[in-house]
Design an enzyme around this catalytic site. Sequence first.
Site, PDB file in Angstrom:
ATOM      1  N   LYS A  30       0.824  -1.196   0.000  1.00  0.00           N
ATOM      2  CA  LYS A  30       0.000   0.000   0.000  1.00  0.00           C
ATOM      3  C   LYS A  30       0.862   1.250   0.000  1.00  0.00           C
ATOM      4  O   LYS A  30       0.403   2.338  -0.352  1.00  0.00           O
ATOM      5  CB  LYS A  30      -0.882   0.015   1.253  1.00  0.00           C
ATOM      6  N   GLY A  31       2.103   1.123   0.458  1.00  0.00           N
ATOM      7  CA  GLY A  31       2.939   2.286   0.765  1.00  0.00           C
ATOM      8  C   GLY A  31       3.115   3.296  -0.355  1.00  0.00           C
ATOM      9  O   GLY A  31       3.270   4.481  -0.101  1.00  0.00           O
TER      10      GLY A  31
ATOM     11  N   ASP B  25       7.640   2.904  -2.632  1.00  0.00           N
ATOM     12  CA  ASP B  25       7.871   3.961  -1.646  1.00  0.00           C
ATOM     13  C   ASP B  25       9.309   4.008  -1.153  1.00  0.00           C
ATOM     14  O   ASP B  25       9.900   5.074  -1.046  1.00  0.00           O
ATOM     15  CB  ASP B  25       6.879   3.827  -0.468  1.00  0.00           C
TER      16      ASP B  25
ATOM     17  N   ASP C 214      14.659  -0.789   1.331  1.00  0.00           N
ATOM     18  CA  ASP C 214      15.326  -1.025   2.598  1.00  0.00           C
ATOM     19  C   ASP C 214      16.364  -2.125   2.355  1.00  0.00           C
ATOM     20  O   ASP C 214      17.463  -1.845   1.887  1.00  0.00           O
ATOM     21  CB  ASP C 214      14.236  -1.382   3.617  1.00  0.00           C
TER      22      ASP C 214
ATOM     23  N   VAL D 155      10.826   5.545   8.944  1.00  0.00           N
ATOM     24  CA  VAL D 155      10.083   6.752   8.564  1.00  0.00           C
ATOM     25  C   VAL D 155       8.636   6.424   8.207  1.00  0.00           C
ATOM     26  O   VAL D 155       8.319   5.308   7.781  1.00  0.00           O
ATOM     27  CB  VAL D 155      10.761   7.479   7.374  1.00  0.00           C
TER      28      VAL D 155
HETATM   29  P1  IMP Z   1      12.773  -4.200   1.559  1.00  0.00           P
HETATM   30  O1  IMP Z   1      12.139  -5.387   0.920  1.00  0.00           O
HETATM   31  O2  IMP Z   1      13.542  -4.577   2.797  1.00  0.00           O
HETATM   32  O3  IMP Z   1      13.579  -3.347   0.640  1.00  0.00           O
HETATM   33  O4  IMP Z   1      11.603  -3.354   2.184  1.00  0.00           O
HETATM   34  C1  IMP Z   1      10.834  -2.545   1.469  1.00  0.00           C
HETATM   35  C2  IMP Z   1       9.477  -2.432   2.115  1.00  0.00           C
HETATM   36  O5  IMP Z   1       9.570  -2.346   3.546  1.00  0.00           O
HETATM   37  C3  IMP Z   1       8.868  -1.147   1.680  1.00  0.00           C
HETATM   38  O6  IMP Z   1       8.037  -1.364   0.572  1.00  0.00           O
HETATM   39  C4  IMP Z   1       8.100  -0.681   2.888  1.00  0.00           C
HETATM   40  O7  IMP Z   1       6.784  -1.196   2.820  1.00  0.00           O
HETATM   41  C5  IMP Z   1       8.784  -1.307   4.064  1.00  0.00           C
HETATM   42  N1  IMP Z   1       9.678  -0.341   4.764  1.00  0.00           N
HETATM   43  C6  IMP Z   1      11.026  -0.348   4.778  1.00  0.00           C
HETATM   44  N2  IMP Z   1      11.516   0.662   5.521  1.00  0.00           N
HETATM   45  C7  IMP Z   1      10.439   1.340   5.978  1.00  0.00           C
HETATM   46  C8  IMP Z   1      10.289   2.521   6.789  1.00  0.00           C
HETATM   47  O8  IMP Z   1      11.243   3.174   7.252  1.00  0.00           O
HETATM   48  N3  IMP Z   1       9.003   2.914   7.034  1.00  0.00           N
HETATM   49  C9  IMP Z   1       7.914   2.243   6.547  1.00  0.00           C
HETATM   50  N4  IMP Z   1       8.018   1.151   5.784  1.00  0.00           N
HETATM   51  C10 IMP Z   1       9.264   0.689   5.500  1.00  0.00           C
HETATM   52 MG    MG Z   2       6.076  -1.006   0.308  1.00  0.00          MG
END
Ligand code: IMP
Ligand code: MG
Length: 183
Positions: free
Chosen positions: A47-48, A104, A107, A157
Amino acid sequence: MERREPPGRLGRVLIAGQEVATRVADLGLVIRRDYAGRFPLFVGVLKGAFVFAADLFRAAALPSNLDFMGVSSYGGSARPSGIVRLTADLSVSIEGRDVIIVEDIIDTGRTIAYLRRNLATRHPRSLAFCVLLDKVARREVEVAVDYVGFAIPDEFVVGYGLDHDGYYRNLRDVAVLDPSAPA
Ligand code: IMP
Ligand code: MG
């Protein structure tokens, strides 16, 4: 369970709403130029990214379509599980399309890596990634993205679509949240 207050405690504003708007407008112009003469399909990752996708789609102002897909990696907590799950699929075929995935935040990179693997099997004409926020220091999987709004430090965040436990998505600013602090 019904809640009275959102979880966590809001901290400082990292990127003010006006600064976000300016950057999104710039990204839109760059995409408009890069995709001139084409008819891309923007895909917002739910949803982000729903707020960012809506703004970027309008800023690019191309003859284009918008669709969404849902993935989940965090569940309800502020720490990633490392497992990415498809929660809602696209409603259209992307075969032969110029696809721009709108996310969005990166990470660990696992969500983007999953999306790339998943969507590449559907034979788009091209596949590009546009992310608003990049937490560079947290990367576990190397992923190439084409457009980035802001590199940010390793802090949790919320705002401009990003949530904690479903809250704070409607803030105009991107702000730091201490997820473990009581509200
Ligand atoms: P990744 O798969 O670890 O790169 O994570 C990405 C997903 O984690 C994003 O689409 C967000 O939904 C969530 N996410 C990562 N960091 C944050 C943050 O600081 N705030 C809110 N959601 C986050
Ligand atoms: Mg996301």
